[in-house]
Structures are given as structure tokens and as C-alpha cells.
Design a protein around this motif. Structure first.
Motif, PDB file in Angstrom:
ATOM      1  N   ILE A  98      55.812 -25.663  48.849  1.00 17.83           N
ATOM      2  CA  ILE A  98      54.975 -25.797  48.377  1.00 17.83           C
ATOM      3  C   ILE A  98      53.548 -26.628  48.586  1.00 17.83           C
ATOM      4  O   ILE A  98      52.384 -26.460  48.349  1.00 17.83           O
ATOM      5  CB  ILE A  98      55.451 -26.645  46.684  1.00 17.83           C
ATOM      6  CG1 ILE A  98      53.607 -25.986  45.490  1.00 17.83           C
ATOM      7  CG2 ILE A  98      55.057 -28.030  46.554  1.00 17.83           C
ATOM      8  CD1 ILE A  98      54.077 -24.496  45.206  1.00 17.83           C
ATOM      9  N   ALA A 109      58.601 -17.071  43.397  1.00 12.06           N
ATOM     10  CA  ALA A 109      57.417 -18.092  44.504  1.00 12.06           C
ATOM     11  C   ALA A 109      56.276 -18.236  44.702  1.00 12.06           C
ATOM     12  O   ALA A 109      55.622 -18.640  45.142  1.00 12.06           O
ATOM     13  CB  ALA A 109      59.045 -18.349  45.365  1.00 12.06           C
ATOM     14  N   ARG A 152      54.393 -18.994  42.638  1.00 14.07           N
ATOM     15  CA  ARG A 152      53.867 -20.473  42.449  1.00 14.07           C
ATOM     16  C   ARG A 152      52.929 -20.625  43.272  1.00 14.07           C
ATOM     17  O   ARG A 152      52.305 -22.270  43.612  1.00 14.07           O
ATOM     18  CB  ARG A 152      55.854 -21.617  42.908  1.00 14.07           C
ATOM     19  CG  ARG A 152      55.812 -20.995  41.293  1.00 14.07           C
ATOM     20  CD  ARG A 152      57.544 -21.943  41.609  1.00 14.07           C
ATOM     21  NE  ARG A 152      58.220 -22.407  42.703  1.00 14.07           N
ATOM     22  CZ  ARG A 152      58.801 -21.274  42.876  1.00 14.07           C
ATOM     23  NH1 ARG A 152      59.559 -20.348  41.611  1.00 14.07           N
ATOM     24  NH2 ARG A 152      60.087 -21.457  44.069  1.00 14.07           N
ATOM     25  N   ALA A 169      49.829 -20.696  42.443  1.00 10.38           N
ATOM     26  CA  ALA A 169      49.135 -22.075  41.181  1.00 10.38           C
ATOM     27  C   ALA A 169      49.016 -22.810  41.893  1.00 10.38           C
ATOM     28  O   ALA A 169      47.916 -24.267  41.423  1.00 10.38           O
ATOM     29  CB  ALA A 169      50.392 -21.841  40.418  1.00 10.38           C
ATOM     30  N   ALA A 170      49.360 -23.429  42.980  1.00 13.67           N
ATOM     31  CA  ALA A 170      48.925 -24.530  43.697  1.00 13.67           C
ATOM     32  C   ALA A 170      47.474 -24.749  44.478  1.00 13.67           C
ATOM     33  O   ALA A 170      46.894 -25.140  44.763  1.00 13.67           O
ATOM     34  CB  ALA A 170      50.323 -24.728  45.181  1.00 13.67           C
ATOM     35  N   ASP A 180      61.620 -18.007  35.740  1.00 15.87           N
ATOM     36  CA  ASP A 180      60.863 -17.934  36.584  1.00 15.87           C
ATOM     37  C   ASP A 180      59.179 -18.502  36.329  1.00 15.87           C
ATOM     38  O   ASP A 180      58.388 -18.501  37.107  1.00 15.87           O
ATOM     39  CB  ASP A 180      61.693 -16.431  37.091  1.00 15.87           C
ATOM     40  CG  ASP A 180      62.097 -16.246  37.347  1.00 15.87           C
ATOM     41  OD1 ASP A 180      62.853 -17.224  38.368  1.00 15.87           O
ATOM     42  OD2 ASP A 180      63.057 -15.025  37.476  1.00 15.87           O
ATOM     43  N   PRO A 238      57.193 -22.181  35.908  1.00 13.74           N
ATOM     44  CA  PRO A 238      56.721 -23.062  37.278  1.00 13.74           C
ATOM     45  C   PRO A 238      55.599 -23.008  37.422  1.00 13.74           C
ATOM     46  O   PRO A 238      54.445 -24.228  38.510  1.00 13.74           O
ATOM     47  CB  PRO A 238      57.473 -23.360  38.108  1.00 13.74           C
ATOM     48  CG  PRO A 238      59.275 -23.215  37.415  1.00 13.74           C
ATOM     49  CD  PRO A 238      58.529 -22.113  36.363  1.00 13.74           C
ATOM     50  N   ALA A 239      55.192 -21.753  37.743  1.00 10.41           N
ATOM     51  CA  ALA A 239      53.734 -21.576  38.216  1.00 10.41           C
ATOM     52  C   ALA A 239      52.329 -20.981  37.245  1.00 10.41           C
ATOM     53  O   ALA A 239      51.256 -21.129  37.595  1.00 10.41           O
ATOM     54  CB  ALA A 239      53.421 -19.894  38.276  1.00 10.41           C
ATOM     55  N   HIS A 291      56.518 -29.501  33.505  1.00  4.43           N
ATOM     56  CA  HIS A 291      55.459 -28.565  34.226  1.00  4.43           C
ATOM     57  C   HIS A 291      54.121 -29.021  33.444  1.00  4.43           C
ATOM     58  O   HIS A 291      53.614 -27.543  33.786  1.00  4.43           O
ATOM     59  CB  HIS A 291      55.671 -27.188  33.897  1.00  4.43           C
ATOM     60  CG  HIS A 291      57.224 -26.453  34.789  1.00  4.43           C
ATOM     61  ND1 HIS A 291      57.480 -26.602  35.943  1.00  4.43           N
ATOM     62  CD2 HIS A 291      58.648 -26.388  33.821  1.00  4.43           C
ATOM     63  CE1 HIS A 291      58.832 -26.009  35.921  1.00  4.43           C
ATOM     64  NE2 HIS A 291      59.370 -26.240  34.856  1.00  4.43           N
TER      65      HIS A 291
END
Length: 447
Positions: free
Chosen positions: A227, A266, A269, A272-273, A300, A303-304, A337
Motif C-alpha cells: 500500500i 488489491a 485498495r 483508494a489510497a 474484498d 478495505p477500499a 476500515h
């Protein structure tokens, strides 16, 4: 003239290595003496020597391109030492093309830098070759021109480290791939200032973006699924936005559209970061992400959701998804989260539907307590009104009473207004208990 000489001395101090300062020293001496033709000639010599040193340094670090270039150059020097005229011709051709070699093969320069240095080379020819001029009229460069070439030589070449292109990218990738690389974009920018990104070429920034985006999704890459790649890309937007933004938009869009379903969580995510990423990617990529948030597996998607939910185009999809969460999933969303703000509405719905004290206590323990710091006065008033506006069984719940105590301690609602609000919503017993408690606190124990 004094100010100009002081400026030149300051420029010389910027040279990265002692050898570079030695190379440029003769040029500065000529400039001081008013010998501007000689100054330009020596400036070009300093540039060529410094570039040769940089190529050798990269070759010693096993950069394959630099090794190939340096091997050719050493061959020419060997030929010259052996009295081979072909070596002289080859070495002259090497000097003539050294700028284009360093630009095209090693990514040392951007477009403007190569233009400035090519002008230095042309002016050097004008100064060093009488045959370039009409008979009896030598080239007479101005002090300003000589000073400009000195500045460009130091700024573009002599002050720069010999790391660009693939070796530089490899060094930066190693830094970012470390487990101890910062996950915060501003701390990441600080860390990256100690790498070749301190003064990169455009090609380096573009190449780094490509590596970060695509290596993130490659299972055999040191960046796979890390990440901190998001922090690095975000810091590039802060420090080199004019180059990085378009490239990041293109490559992230391509990645979202091409990655298979197994790899999409993934990638989501990663998007989203980077707070700006949802707005940067193209419509096709955004639609795929939106559909993933809408129907993807809970574990799944979770986390995003916080990062993707920051963007107006996806916020409502996230809210709608959360409204389908049960208590267990909602606890995970809030506590693990960072979905407290987006989860509040679902929490209020669950409170309003609690039908007994056991359910109420469970909701306040697992959902309301972790959410408390995110509650506004309006949110709290909404909860207190629930016994009169919904079927919520809050009256008599000890966890609800603890919630009211917490509201009182924080002062979000003044005591008198809180008593009125409770009394208006069938909780006069709480008002009486609070009044008795205040009376007890006012009584001073007798000695």
C-alpha cells in the motif's frame, strides 16, 4: 561585475564532486580575466569530462547501458595510446555525440536541458574553430553568454548525480518496497527527497509511475500489493504534478480496466489510497470500480470503501452498500476500515430497530461507543428522540444511560438542554436521576 563574479563562485560550490569543481575552475578563471571565448571552450571541456566520469561511475555500479558506453570509450582511448588514428576519429565522434547518448540512453536530460547544452556545444565550436568565421573576424561572445553557459553547465551537469533512467528507478523502487517506507504521502515525500527524485528528469518521473502502477499488480514484484505505492504516487502528485498527473491517470485507468477479477480488490485498495485517483481515472475504469463496490464480496470491498467513498461519484454507492450490512460486518467496517462517517446512517437504523434491552446494549457496546467521536449534536439528538419516533427500546437500557452520561461529560449538549430533550422523549426518570446526582455533587461533606 563584482556581483557577477560572486554569482559564478556560488555556482561552483554547487558542483557535486571535487573533480567537477576542478573541471570548471579554468573556465571561471578565464571568465574573471575577460577571456570569454576561452571560458566557453573550457566550460564545454568540463561538461564532457564530467559526463565521462558519470558514465564510468554508473558502469562501476553495473548499469548495463553505462558499461557498454564506457567500454567503447575505453577502447578509443586504448587505440589513441597505441598511435591508432582511428581511435582519434572515434573519440572525436564520441565527444560530438555525448549529449545525445546521455539523453537517449541514460535519460540524463530533459528537453530544455539538452537544448541549453547543445547551444553550449555550438558556441564552443564558434569559439574554438577559426575556420567557422570570416577571415580576420574572430567570434566575440559576450560576458552574459559565457556566464549563461557556465550556469547551465553547473545546473544541468556538474551539480547532478549520475543516476537517472533505469538505475535510478531501480534505486527508488528498492526504497519504496521496504516494509519501513512511510504509508503517509507527506512522510513519503520526505523520504523520496533523499533519492534521485530530488532532481529528476521528466523521463524518470514517467518511468517511475509506470513501474509503481504495474509492478504493484505483478506477483513476482517487490512492490506487489504494497500500500506504500499509493503514498509514493500521492507524493509524486504533490511534488511533480505537471508530469505525474497525466501519467498516473493513464496507467491507473489501464490497470483497472485490464486486471482480472482476482486482482481487482488489491487495485481498488491502491486507488483508494490516492485521494485524487478516482477523479483521475477514465470513465470505463470508474464504472468497473463502482460495480466492484456495489456487488463485490464483502471482505474484498471493505478495505477500499473508505478511500473510494471520499469521491462523490462513488460515495452514494458505498452508503447504499453499507445500508445492507449486518451488525458484525458494521463493527468491522467501523473499527478496522475507518468507515465511521459513512456507517453512521446504518448504525442509526439498527438502533431504531432494537426491540429489547439486550439488543440495545449490544448495539451501544459494539457500534455506538466506537462511533462516538464522530457523532454531531444533531446525531445525538436523533438517537435521544428515537423512543418517541421509532420502536427503539432504549428506555431502561443501562448502555443507553452510559451513552447519556458520556454526552453530558463531553458537553456537546448543555445540561439544561439535555434534560429538556430527555424529558420530551419519555425519559423523565433519567432527568430525575441526573438532577439527584448533581445535588449530591453540590453537597460538601461535613468535617
Amino acid at each position: 561585475m563584482t556581483d557577477s563574479l560572486a554569482d559564478i563562485d556560488a555556482l561552483a560550490l554547487k558542483c557535486r564532486a571535487e573533480r567537477s569543481r576542478d573541471y570548471i575552475a579554468e573556465s571561471i578563471q578565464c571568465y574573471r580575466a575577460g577571456a570569454y571565448r576561452s571560458s566557453i571552450v573550457h566550460t564545454w571541456i568540463a561538461v564532457v569530462f564530467d559526463l565521462v566520469d558519470k558514465i564510468r561511475e554508473l558502469a562501476l555500479a553495473n548499469d548495463p547501458i553505462a558499461v557498454r558506453i564506457n567500454t567503447k570509450y575505453e577502447t578509443y582511448i586504448t587505440q589513441i595510446n597505441q598511435g591508432n588514428d582511428q581511435g582519434v576519429k572515434n573519440a572525436l565522434e564520441f565527444e560530438r555525440t555525448i549529449l545525445s547518448i546521455c539523453r537517449s540512453q541514460l535519460d540524463f536530460f530533459n528537453h530544455q536541458q539538452i537544448t541549453d547544452l547543445e547551444r553550449l556545444r555550438e558556441d564552443r565550436h564558434q569559439c574554438a574553430h577559426p575556420s567557422f568565421q570570416r577571415a580576420g573576424v574572430p567570434h566575440r561572445p559576450s560576458a552574459e553568454l559565457a556566464r549563461l553557459h557556465l550556469r547551465n553547465a553547473v545546473e544541468h551537469v556538474l551539480s547532478q548525480p549520475p543516476i537517472q533512467g533505469r538505475p535510478a528507478i531501480a534505486e527508488i523502487i528498492t526504497t519504496i518496497a521496504s516494509e519501513y517506507f512511510p504509508k503517509d504521502r507527506y512522510q513519503a515525500a520526505t523520504a523520496l527527497r533523499q533519492t534521485p527524485l530530488a532532481n529528476p528528469s521528466e523521463a524518470l518521473v514517467r518511468g517511475l509511475v509506470d513501474e509503481l502502477v504495474f509492478k504493484y499488480a505483478e506477483a513476482d514484484s517487490p512492490l506487489y500489493g504494497k500500500i506504500q505505492v499509493g503514498a509514493a504516487l500521492s507524493s509524486l502528485l504533490d511534488t511533480h504534478r505537471n508530469i505525474a498527473e497525466t501519467r498516473i491517470a493513464q496507467k491507473l485507468s489501464t490497470l483497472v480496466r485490464r486486471i482480472d477479477d482476482n486482482g481487482l480488490p488489491a487495485v481498488a485498495r491502491l486507488i483508494a489510497a490516492i485521494p485524487e485517483a478516482v477523479a483521475l481515472i477514465d470513465e470505463a475504469a470508474r464504472l468497473r470500480l463502482s460495480e466492484f463496490v456495489r456487488v463485490g464480496p464483502d471482505l474484498d470491498v471493505l478495505p477500499a470503501m473508505a478511500g473510494l467513498g471520499r469521491h462523490p461519484l462513488i460515495t452514494e454507492i458505498v452508503r447504499a452498500r453499507i445500508l445492507r450490512f449486518g451488525t458484525g460486518l458494521l463493527v468491522t467496517a467501523i473499527q478496522e476500515h475507518e468507515l465511521a462517517e459513512l456507517a453512521k446512517e446504518r448504525v442509526f437504523v439498527i438502533i431504531s430497530e432494537s426491540s429489547n434491552w439486550h439488543e440495545t446494549n449490544d448495539v451501544f457496546d459494539r457500534l455506538v461507543s466506537p462511533l462516538f467521536s464522530h457523532l454531531t449534536r444533531d446525531d445525538i439528538e436523533r438517537v435521544i428522540r428515537m423512543p418517541t419516533e421509532t420502536t427503539a427500546d432504549l428506555i431502561g437500557s443501562n448502555r443507553f444511560e452510559q451513552f447519556i452520561d458520556q454526552v453530558s461529560r463531553t458537553g456537546i449538549i448543555p445540561e439544561a438542554e439535555l434534560d429538556t430533550l430527555l424529558g420530551n422523549n419519555r425519559m423523565e426518570y433519567l432527568v430525575r436521576e441526573r438532577q439527584r446526582e448533581r445535588e449530591r455533587q453540590r453537597v460538601v461533606p461535613q468535617a
